[in-house]
Motif scaffolding. Structure first.
Motif, PDB file in Angstrom:
ATOM      1  N   TYR A   1       0.816  -1.214   0.000  1.00  0.00           N
ATOM      2  CA  TYR A   1       0.000   0.000   0.000  1.00  0.00           C
ATOM      3  C   TYR A   1       0.852   1.269   0.000  1.00  0.00           C
ATOM      4  O   TYR A   1       0.321   2.364   0.216  1.00  0.00           O
ATOM      5  CB  TYR A   1      -0.899   0.020   1.242  1.00  0.00           C
ATOM      6  CG  TYR A   1      -2.022  -0.985   1.229  1.00  0.00           C
ATOM      7  CD1 TYR A   1      -3.247  -0.688   0.632  1.00  0.00           C
ATOM      8  CD2 TYR A   1      -1.870  -2.232   1.826  1.00  0.00           C
ATOM      9  CE1 TYR A   1      -4.290  -1.606   0.639  1.00  0.00           C
ATOM     10  CE2 TYR A   1      -2.912  -3.151   1.833  1.00  0.00           C
ATOM     11  CZ  TYR A   1      -4.115  -2.835   1.238  1.00  0.00           C
ATOM     12  OH  TYR A   1      -5.144  -3.738   1.238  1.00  0.00           O
ATOM     13  N   GLU A   2       2.144   1.143  -0.241  1.00  0.00           N
ATOM     14  CA  GLU A   2       3.050   2.290  -0.110  1.00  0.00           C
ATOM     15  C   GLU A   2       2.568   3.509  -0.889  1.00  0.00           C
ATOM     16  O   GLU A   2       2.648   4.641  -0.393  1.00  0.00           O
ATOM     17  CB  GLU A   2       4.448   1.905  -0.572  1.00  0.00           C
ATOM     18  CG  GLU A   2       5.470   3.016  -0.417  1.00  0.00           C
ATOM     19  CD  GLU A   2       6.841   2.624  -0.909  1.00  0.00           C
ATOM     20  OE1 GLU A   2       7.791   3.387  -0.656  1.00  0.00           O
ATOM     21  OE2 GLU A   2       6.982   1.563  -1.557  1.00  0.00           O
ATOM     22  N   GLU A   3       2.067   3.297  -2.082  1.00  0.00           N
ATOM     23  CA  GLU A   3       1.621   4.408  -2.930  1.00  0.00           C
ATOM     24  C   GLU A   3       0.118   4.665  -2.831  1.00  0.00           C
ATOM     25  O   GLU A   3      -0.414   5.495  -3.564  1.00  0.00           O
ATOM     26  CB  GLU A   3       2.002   4.124  -4.393  1.00  0.00           C
ATOM     27  CG  GLU A   3       3.485   3.880  -4.616  1.00  0.00           C
ATOM     28  CD  GLU A   3       4.336   5.073  -4.205  1.00  0.00           C
ATOM     29  OE1 GLU A   3       3.844   6.228  -4.317  1.00  0.00           O
ATOM     30  OE2 GLU A   3       5.487   4.849  -3.766  1.00  0.00           O
ATOM     31  N   ARG A   4      -0.554   3.963  -1.930  1.00  0.00           N
ATOM     32  CA  ARG A   4      -2.005   4.134  -1.784  1.00  0.00           C
ATOM     33  C   ARG A   4      -2.422   3.973  -0.323  1.00  0.00           C
ATOM     34  O   ARG A   4      -3.336   3.227   0.006  1.00  0.00           O
ATOM     35  CB  ARG A   4      -2.755   3.174  -2.696  1.00  0.00           C
ATOM     36  CG  ARG A   4      -2.291   1.733  -2.626  1.00  0.00           C
ATOM     37  CD  ARG A   4      -2.847   0.877  -3.760  1.00  0.00           C
ATOM     38  NE  ARG A   4      -2.385  -0.505  -3.645  1.00  0.00           N
ATOM     39  CZ  ARG A   4      -3.106  -1.501  -3.171  1.00  0.00           C
ATOM     40  NH1 ARG A   4      -4.354  -1.274  -2.763  1.00  0.00           N
ATOM     41  NH2 ARG A   4      -2.613  -2.723  -3.103  1.00  0.00           N
TER      42      ARG A   4
ATOM     43  N   THR B 190       6.678   4.493   6.358  1.00  0.00           N
ATOM     44  CA  THR B 190       5.371   4.134   5.790  1.00  0.00           C
ATOM     45  C   THR B 190       4.387   3.744   6.884  1.00  0.00           C
ATOM     46  O   THR B 190       3.204   4.113   6.834  1.00  0.00           O
ATOM     47  CB  THR B 190       5.538   2.991   4.782  1.00  0.00           C
ATOM     48  OG1 THR B 190       6.542   3.341   3.828  1.00  0.00           O
ATOM     49  CG2 THR B 190       4.235   2.711   4.049  1.00  0.00           C
TER      50      THR B 190
END
Length: 272
Positions: free
Chosen positions: A59-62, A105
């Motif tokens: 989920y790093e980008e979301r 994160t």
């Protein structure tokens, strides 16, 4: 106290394949659906979840999507579990590059805890200096977690430098990192989880409950562990944080979570 559940039961405990050739990408991973795990954990009556670092980094980008998923099911992100070899100087900086990314994160996702496992056993066996190296690395890892506003802790684990009671005692004298006892791993390594909790109660900010019997990890109430006594020992030192139930695998993950929750409701609710 508040009760959470680890998502690793959904898909079991594996590792990210990229880590075979790239240490900076060596994550733990539950090879199942985080979305399904969240839905089931909420349905079973828990208040929060713990994720492996690899599932978090999916989920790093979301991160907004992860936060909405948890909010929609009324769950908190209790913490994230990560790990490293910690004793090999040549790869340590890549391991810490990963740890820093995970901590950053996790904090952005709203986690409270960052739990560390590890301490590699060499092919040629354990060397005395490995404990000093592990302790130094864990102190550094604790600083990384704190810098991102997370509470660090170390999780003793089978297959690491810290399996047995004397190994845990040896490490704890060398490092200042707090302890996250996993009750089943402690017993499987020959220890007494209640004794460990009593000995290190002032250094425990977080705890994993998992039952154990006949050489297997089990839902709460299906083994022989005295969780009521453990809760009493934690409360004597003013503990009022999260207790996360963990179960590495189960044929029916939702059923496994529900069995433990029923035990909590029936045997432990008035003791937490």
């Amino acid at each position: 106290m508040k009760w959470g559940y680890q998502t690793n039961t959904w898909g079991g405990v594996v590792g990210h394949p990229a880590g075979v050739t790239s240490v900076k990408d060596l994550y733990y991973l539950a090879n199942g659906s985080t979305e399904e795990a969240v839905k089931d954990i909420a349905a079973a009556g828990y208040e929060g979840i713990e994720l492996f670092d690899g599932n978090l980094m999916q989920y790093e980008e979301r991160l907004g999507e992860l936060r909405r998923l948890l909010d929609d099911h009324g769950l908190s992100l209790i913490g994230v579990y990560t790990g490293a070899n910690f004793i090999y100087g040549d790869i340590l900086e890549d391991e810490f590059a990963k740890i820093d990314k995970v901590a950053r994160t996790a904090a952005a996702a709203g986690a409270e805890h960052l739990v560390f496992g590890g301490g590699a056993i060499r092919a040629g066996g354990i060397r005395d200096e490995d404990y000093a190296a592990l302790a130094e690395a864990l102190d550094r890892a604790a600083e990384v977690a704190a810098r991102h506003g997370l509470t660090p802790s170390y999780h003793p684990h089978l297959g690491s430098l810290v399996e047995k009671p004397d190994q845990l005692d040896r490490l704890m004298k060398l490092t200042g990192i707090p302890l996250c006892p996993d009750t089943a791993h402690i017993e499987a390594g020959g220890g007494d989880p209640l004794a460990v909790i009593r000995t290190y109660s002032s250094r425990i900010p977080y705890v994993h409950f998992k039952d154990y019997g006949s050489g297997a990890f089990l839902p709460l109430g299906e083994g022989g562990q005295d969780f009521a006594a453990m809760l009493a020992a934690l409360r004597e030192n003013g503990y009022s944080g999260w207790v996360t139930v963990e179960l590495d695998s189960h044929d029916n993950p939702l059923q496994g979570a529900a069995v433990s929750r029923q035990y909590i409701n029936g045997q432990l609710a008035n003791k937490a």
